[in-house]
Design a protein around this motif. Structure first.
Motif, PDB file in Angstrom:
ATOM      1  N   ALA A 662       0.855  -1.195   0.000  1.00 31.44           N
ATOM      2  CA  ALA A 662       0.000   0.000   0.000  1.00 31.44           C
ATOM      3  C   ALA A 662       0.883   1.233   0.000  1.00 31.44           C
ATOM      4  O   ALA A 662       2.076   1.187   0.319  1.00 31.44           O
ATOM      5  N   TRP A 663       0.234   2.377  -0.352  1.00 33.37           N
ATOM      6  CA  TRP A 663       1.001   3.619  -0.366  1.00 33.37           C
ATOM      7  C   TRP A 663       1.342   4.057   1.057  1.00 33.37           C
ATOM      8  O   TRP A 663       2.386   4.645   1.308  1.00 33.37           O
ATOM      9  N   GLU A 664       0.425   3.731   1.989  1.00 31.16           N
ATOM     10  CA  GLU A 664       0.699   4.096   3.367  1.00 31.16           C
ATOM     11  C   GLU A 664       1.763   3.163   3.941  1.00 31.16           C
ATOM     12  O   GLU A 664       1.927   2.033   3.505  1.00 31.16           O
ATOM     13  N   ARG A 665       2.469   3.644   4.944  1.00 30.45           N
ATOM     14  CA  ARG A 665       3.460   2.803   5.595  1.00 30.45           C
ATOM     15  C   ARG A 665       2.748   1.632   6.250  1.00 30.45           C
ATOM     16  O   ARG A 665       1.764   1.819   6.976  1.00 30.45           O
ATOM     17  N   THR A 666       3.227   0.441   6.009  1.00 32.14           N
ATOM     18  CA  THR A 666       2.603  -0.770   6.539  1.00 32.14           C
ATOM     19  C   THR A 666       3.509  -1.379   7.602  1.00 32.14           C
ATOM     20  O   THR A 666       4.645  -1.784   7.323  1.00 32.14           O
ATOM     21  N   GLU A 667       3.001  -1.427   8.831  1.00 36.87           N
ATOM     22  CA  GLU A 667       3.785  -2.010   9.924  1.00 36.87           C
ATOM     23  C   GLU A 667       3.671  -3.533   9.915  1.00 36.87           C
ATOM     24  O   GLU A 667       4.663  -4.242  10.080  1.00 36.87           O
ATOM     25  N   ASN A 668       2.453  -4.009   9.736  1.00 37.80           N
ATOM     26  CA  ASN A 668       2.206  -5.455   9.727  1.00 37.80           C
ATOM     27  C   ASN A 668       1.545  -5.854   8.404  1.00 37.80           C
ATOM     28  O   ASN A 668       0.578  -5.211   7.962  1.00 37.80           O
ATOM     29  N   VAL A 669       2.055  -6.913   7.817  1.00 40.93           N
ATOM     30  CA  VAL A 669       1.512  -7.388   6.536  1.00 40.93           C
ATOM     31  C   VAL A 669       0.027  -7.688   6.670  1.00 40.93           C
ATOM     32  O   VAL A 669      -0.773  -7.399   5.779  1.00 40.93           O
ATOM     33  N   THR A 670      -0.352  -8.234   7.835  1.00 41.74           N
ATOM     34  CA  THR A 670      -1.750  -8.617   8.032  1.00 41.74           C
ATOM     35  C   THR A 670      -2.695  -7.439   8.118  1.00 41.74           C
ATOM     36  O   THR A 670      -3.920  -7.604   8.083  1.00 41.74           O
ATOM     37  N   ASP A 671      -2.121  -6.228   8.235  1.00 37.36           N
ATOM     38  CA  ASP A 671      -2.985  -5.054   8.223  1.00 37.36           C
ATOM     39  C   ASP A 671      -3.586  -4.834   6.839  1.00 37.36           C
ATOM     40  O   ASP A 671      -4.622  -4.156   6.697  1.00 37.36           O
ATOM     41  N   VAL A 672      -2.949  -5.431   5.799  1.00 35.35           N
ATOM     42  CA  VAL A 672      -3.396  -5.194   4.416  1.00 35.35           C
ATOM     43  C   VAL A 672      -3.942  -6.469   3.776  1.00 35.35           C
ATOM     44  O   VAL A 672      -5.011  -6.456   3.147  1.00 35.35           O
ATOM     45  N   VAL A 673      -3.199  -7.594   3.910  1.00 29.86           N
ATOM     46  CA  VAL A 673      -3.632  -8.852   3.265  1.00 29.86           C
ATOM     47  C   VAL A 673      -3.530  -9.999   4.248  1.00 29.86           C
ATOM     48  O   VAL A 673      -2.778  -9.934   5.227  1.00 29.86           O
ATOM     49  N   ASN A 674      -4.278 -11.070   3.953  1.00 31.13           N
ATOM     50  CA  ASN A 674      -4.241 -12.272   4.780  1.00 31.13           C
ATOM     51  C   ASN A 674      -4.218 -13.510   3.881  1.00 31.13           C
ATOM     52  O   ASN A 674      -4.461 -13.444   2.659  1.00 31.13           O
ATOM     53  N   MET A 675      -3.977 -14.647   4.491  1.00 32.82           N
ATOM     54  CA  MET A 675      -3.919 -15.915   3.750  1.00 32.82           C
ATOM     55  C   MET A 675      -5.209 -16.146   2.960  1.00 32.82           C
ATOM     56  O   MET A 675      -6.311 -15.969   3.482  1.00 32.82           O
ATOM     57  N   GLY A 676      -5.061 -16.481   1.690  1.00 31.14           N
ATOM     58  CA  GLY A 676      -6.210 -16.795   0.851  1.00 31.14           C
ATOM     59  C   GLY A 676      -6.800 -15.618   0.124  1.00 31.14           C
ATOM     60  O   GLY A 676      -7.676 -15.791  -0.733  1.00 31.14           O
ATOM     61  N   ASP A 677      -6.356 -14.402   0.458  1.00 30.00           N
ATOM     62  CA  ASP A 677      -6.880 -13.223  -0.234  1.00 30.00           C
ATOM     63  C   ASP A 677      -6.520 -13.271  -1.720  1.00 30.00           C
ATOM     64  O   ASP A 677      -5.425 -13.706  -2.098  1.00 30.00           O
ATOM     65  N   VAL A 678      -7.449 -12.819  -2.534  1.00 32.26           N
ATOM     66  CA  VAL A 678      -7.235 -12.764  -3.989  1.00 32.26           C
ATOM     67  C   VAL A 678      -7.363 -11.320  -4.436  1.00 32.26           C
ATOM     68  O   VAL A 678      -8.344 -10.639  -4.102  1.00 32.26           O
ATOM     69  N   PHE A 679      -6.390 -10.839  -5.195  1.00 36.08           N
ATOM     70  CA  PHE A 679      -6.401  -9.457  -5.667  1.00 36.08           C
ATOM     71  C   PHE A 679      -5.464  -9.366  -6.867  1.00 36.08           C
ATOM     72  O   PHE A 679      -4.859 -10.361  -7.280  1.00 36.08           O
ATOM     73  N   GLU A 680      -5.333  -8.191  -7.427  1.00 36.76           N
ATOM     74  CA  GLU A 680      -4.474  -8.014  -8.586  1.00 36.76           C
ATOM     75  C   GLU A 680      -3.183  -7.311  -8.206  1.00 36.76           C
ATOM     76  O   GLU A 680      -3.147  -6.485  -7.277  1.00 36.76           O
ATOM     77  N   VAL A 681      -2.130  -7.643  -8.939  1.00 35.74           N
ATOM     78  CA  VAL A 681      -0.846  -6.970  -8.773  1.00 35.74           C
ATOM     79  C   VAL A 681      -0.328  -6.582 -10.157  1.00 35.74           C
ATOM     80  O   VAL A 681      -0.757  -7.132 -11.172  1.00 35.74           O
ATOM     81  N   LYS A 682       0.590  -5.646 -10.168  1.00 34.58           N
ATOM     82  CA  LYS A 682       1.225  -5.243 -11.412  1.00 34.58           C
ATOM     83  C   LYS A 682       2.628  -5.820 -11.463  1.00 34.58           C
ATOM     84  O   LYS A 682       3.371  -5.774 -10.476  1.00 34.58           O
ATOM     85  N   TYR A 683       2.985  -6.382 -12.615  1.00 39.94           N
ATOM     86  CA  TYR A 683       4.315  -6.987 -12.757  1.00 39.94           C
ATOM     87  C   TYR A 683       5.309  -5.904 -13.156  1.00 39.94           C
ATOM     88  O   TYR A 683       5.117  -5.195 -14.145  1.00 39.94           O
ATOM     89  N   LEU A 684       6.380  -5.770 -12.353  1.00 44.43           N
ATOM     90  CA  LEU A 684       7.372  -4.714 -12.546  1.00 44.43           C
ATOM     91  C   LEU A 684       8.699  -5.230 -13.081  1.00 44.43           C
ATOM     92  O   LEU A 684       9.696  -4.495 -13.102  1.00 44.43           O
ATOM     93  N   GLY A 685       8.746  -6.495 -13.486  1.00 45.34           N
ATOM     94  CA  GLY A 685       9.979  -7.041 -14.054  1.00 45.34           C
ATOM     95  C   GLY A 685      10.931  -7.523 -12.985  1.00 45.34           C
ATOM     96  O   GLY A 685      10.535  -7.856 -11.858  1.00 45.34           O
ATOM     97  N   VAL A 686      12.214  -7.551 -13.304  1.00 46.38           N
ATOM     98  CA  VAL A 686      13.240  -8.039 -12.382  1.00 46.38           C
ATOM     99  C   VAL A 686      13.916  -6.850 -11.713  1.00 46.38           C
ATOM    100  O   VAL A 686      14.385  -5.916 -12.390  1.00 46.38           O
ATOM    101  N   ASP A 687      13.939  -6.865 -10.377  1.00 45.04           N
ATOM    102  CA  ASP A 687      14.577  -5.806  -9.601  1.00 45.04           C
ATOM    103  C   ASP A 687      16.086  -5.869  -9.840  1.00 45.04           C
ATOM    104  O   ASP A 687      16.712  -6.901  -9.591  1.00 45.04           O
ATOM    105  N   PRO A 688      16.695  -4.801 -10.333  1.00 46.62           N
ATOM    106  CA  PRO A 688      18.144  -4.840 -10.622  1.00 46.62           C
ATOM    107  C   PRO A 688      19.004  -5.047  -9.378  1.00 46.62           C
ATOM    108  O   PRO A 688      20.126  -5.523  -9.474  1.00 46.62           O
ATOM    109  N   LYS A 689      18.470  -4.677  -8.198  1.00 50.29           N
ATOM    110  CA  LYS A 689      19.255  -4.860  -6.970  1.00 50.29           C
ATOM    111  C   LYS A 689      19.213  -6.297  -6.474  1.00 50.29           C
ATOM    112  O   LYS A 689      20.230  -6.910  -6.175  1.00 50.29           O
ATOM    113  N   THR A 690      17.996  -6.831  -6.383  1.00 47.29           N
ATOM    114  CA  THR A 690      17.850  -8.191  -5.827  1.00 47.29           C
ATOM    115  C   THR A 690      17.905  -9.275  -6.907  1.00 47.29           C
ATOM    116  O   THR A 690      18.076 -10.451  -6.602  1.00 47.29           O
TER     117      THR A 690
END
Length: 711
Positions: A662-690
């Motif tokens: 999310a755009w807001e700072r997220t302290e806990n992952v579970t504040d935004v998503v949980n197991m089994g949630d279905v949603f859309e994401v955008k593919y950004l390719g391969v991170d040059p750092k990682t």
């Protein structure tokens, strides 16, 4: 001192030449030659015993053709590193030579003859089987063995309407004709081959083309024999004969046999009647006379029988079973006869019956060909079995005979070009001959066609076949359609032709007389066309087109092509992935690498299992595109993000980092998503750092407006 070498050359008219040489190798044989073209070297030898074995009343001729693996710089396959039993291709070459040579020895010559032909050096541009007949005849030309006339053999191909003599295997791939012709200078003796639906006129034209080249090859043999020094033909003990016994047998038997042959009867009834006449003839002789000349009585009875039966056809235009010369025996057929096989058909024509089965499989079941002159595989092959009971006999079973190999090959060649190139299956057709009285090989072609259509193979066109015969006394002749076994033995020609409604697909012809006119051959081909089209009509009454799909219990095959880079992922470490997938889905999966692509064959009877394999392949080969949105499902929670799986490609996982939730700072992952949630994401390719794939949830969410700064 090196012996003198005698050499003759044959110009093929296209820059190639064949040489025949003698004088240095295998000099203890009665005749020996070396035939060369390019890098191919063939050794041909012939030896005949000086005397016939006691009690032998036939020609014990053995033609043996072998290809040495060293000729191609190869080792024999398998654990036993020595050439053993001949391959099918070697057996077929033996038959090609045997069928031309056998009728050309004197009828009373019964001393054992052994013709051995060996491929000693191989050239990929040369098909050696086309030279075997030349080697055999040239060796006989240099010997003192009695032999009526020299022969040779040649292969004919045709590319873009132009005939080619002795084409290479690569040229043959482009050819619509593959025919082997054996002949003397004066007449054709043997024809065998396959064609892609050519006309009768085109077939005769191809035979004439080969015959002209064969005449040149025979000229070279004659020159070689003259230069080497023609040996005087050996004398041999003639068959005993007695004109008085012949006259007595003929006078007693001819009219009775003629009457039996004239009335038309079934095989067993006719045989019993002929046997009764033979017993009457034998009763005219005393026991002492039979003890001394019983063999002559039997010989002259057979000769009288042959003459009478032939004359019935020439005089009356009728045959042993009462048919006219152009008449086909009654036909009935049935498909789906065997409930558990993939395709089956029963074909009966008169007293000949064949039961054919078709079995479908993957490329793993392809017939592997591994010989010095050819390597590859067959995805369509046919096996022919001829058990003793099919002719009412009880005789020893000694494995697959040369005849069974030859008849099966003819039927295979008749059908194979009618299997579509896009057919995904490996197909094995097996013909079990259950009754035989005339051309079980042609019954095999008809039964094979029906079995393939019953199996759901979408044949280009159905194929039928017919066996033709000929009886001639020099002045008169009769061409016989759909010959009986007796007509084959007593006649002057056995001519098998297969084809579709559009043209000829295969043929096999053996001619037992000299000087067969092309006009007779043309009539036989025209009559054969009428006959096979009649038979084709009978087949189509049983099944007029292939079944639209394979049977419910037959395997369905689906093919897919994937980039070569994904082959390893589908197989898995030690084959773990593919083995578990086959077990879970009840399928067979075969992967072949072709041109850096993975060609996958999925074989199974359960559509759900096949779909599961396809889904797995889709998952493994799934490759998201930069900037595209994809639906995902959370399958694992981590402190620094969530592992998500593309719903369109189960098993294909990627990390959704906490910073991309999310755009807001997220302290806990579970504040935004949980197991089994279905949603859309955008593919950004391969991170040059990682150097890992990166996806973002927040990239698909509108960025909230920034709050105004307080003064």
């Amino acid at each position: 001192m090196i012996p003198q070498l005698f050499v003759e050359s044959i110009d093929l008219g296209d820059g190639r030449s064949i040489t025949i040489e003698t004088g240095r190798l295998a000099k203890q044989a009665d005749g020996s030659v070396v035939v060369r073209i390019g890098k191919t070297v063939i050794l041909g030898t012939v030896v005949s015993a000086r005397k016939a074995s006691p009690g032998i009343d036939f020609l014990p001729l053995t033609v043996d053709y072998r290809e040495k693996f060293a000729a191609a710089g190869r080792f024999p396959g398998g654990f036993f590193k020595r050439e053993a039993r001949p391959s099918d291709s070697e057996v077929l070459t033996m038959r090609l030579v045997d069928r031309v040579l056998r009728p050309l020895f004197p009828s009373d010559y019964h001393a054992e003859v052994q013709v051995m032909i060996q491929l000693m050096s191989h050239d990929d541009e040369v098909m050696p089987d086309a030279l075997a007949g030349l080697a055999a005849s040239a060796a006989l030309a240099l010997s003192d063995i009695p032999f009526e006339t020299l022969i040779s053999e040649a292969r004919v191909g045709r590319i873009d309407g132009k005939f080619i003599i002795n084409p290479s295997r690569a040229q043959l791939e482009l050819s619509d004709i593959d025919m082997m012709i054996g002949a003397s200078k004066d007449s054709i003796a043997m024809v065998e081959g396959e064609m892609k639906e050519i006309s009768e006129a085109e077939m005769v034209e191809a035979i004439k083309f080969a015959h002209e080249h064969i005449k040149v090859q025979i000229d070279a043999q004659e020159r070689l024999a003259a230069a080497f020094g023609k040996k005087e033909v050996r004398t041999y003990e003639k068959e005993k004969s007695d004109d008085a016994i012949y006259a007595k047998v003929k006078a007693a038997a001819y009219d009775k046999i003629y009457a039996i042959a004239s009335k038309g009867s079934a095989k067993h009834e006719r045989s019993a009647a002929f046997d009764a006449v033979k017993e009457e003839v034998k009763a005219l002789f005393t026991e002492e006379e039979l003890a001394e000349n019983g063999d002559l009585v039997s010989k002259y009875f057979y000769k009288t029988n042959k003459e009478a039966v032939r004359n019935v056809t020439l005089d009356l235009g009728t045959r042993l079973d009462g048919r006219k010369t152009t008449e086909i025996r009654p036909i009935w057929s049935e498909v789906d006869y065997l409930p558990s096989v993939h395709g089956s058909a029963l074909f009966t024509r008169g007293e000949t019956q064949a039961l054919a089965t078709a079995t479908l499989g993957t490329s793993r079941e392809a017939n592997q060909i591994d010989s010095p002159s050819e390597q590859g595989e067959e995805k369509f092959y046919l096996h022919y079995n001829f058990p003793p009971f099919s002719t009412g006999e009880a005789r020893p079973l000694r494995g697959t005979s040369r005849r069974e190999v030859g008849h099966g090959n003819l039927a295979q060649r008749a059908l194979k070009n009618m299997i579509p190139a896009e057919n995904p299956y490996t197909i094995r057709v097996v013909s079990e001959v259950l009754e035989s009285n005339g051309s079980s090989s042609m019954a095999t072609v008809c039964a094979g066609t029906l079995a393939l259509m019953d199996a759901g193979i979408q044949m280009i066109r159905p194929v039928s076949g017919i066996a033709m015969g000929l009886i001639t006394d020099g002045d008169r002749f009769a061409v016989l359609s759909d010959i009986l076994g007796d007509e084959d033995h007593l006649g002057d020609m056995d001519f098998k032709v297969t084809g579709t409604s559009e043209g000829i697909t295969a043929c096999q012809m053996d001619i037992k007389i000299d000087g067969l006119k092309y006009e007779i051959m043309e009539q036989a081909l025209a009559q054969a066309r009428d006959g096979r089209l009649h038979i084709l009509g009978k087949i189509l009454e049983t099944l007029d087109k292939p079944n639209t799909d394979v049977k419910a219990h037959s395997p369905k095959i689906i093919t897919r092509t994937i980039p070569g880079a994904f082959i390893g992922a589908l197989i898995g470490p030690g084959g773990k992935v593919i083995q578990e997938l086959q077990k879970a889905t009840g399928t067979t999966i075969v992967i072949n690498e072709v041109d850096e692509q993975g060609v996958i064959e999925i074989l199974g009877t359960d559509p759900a299992g096949i779909e599961a394999v396809l889904a797995k392949i889709k998952s493994i080969t799934f490759k998201p595109q930069m900037g595209e949105a994809y639906e995902v499902k959370v399958i694992k929670m981590l402190d620094f993000g969530a592992v998500v799986e593309y719903t369109a490609a189960p098993g294909n996982e990627v990390l959704l980092h906490v910073s991309e939730l999310a755009w807001e700072r997220t302290e806990n992952v579970t504040d935004v998503v949980n197991m089994g949630d279905v949603f859309e994401v955008k593919y950004l390719g391969v991170d040059p750092k990682t150097r890992k794939e990166k996806v973002s949830r927040k990239a698909l969410i509108a960025r909230p407006p920034r709050e105004a700064k307080q003064e």
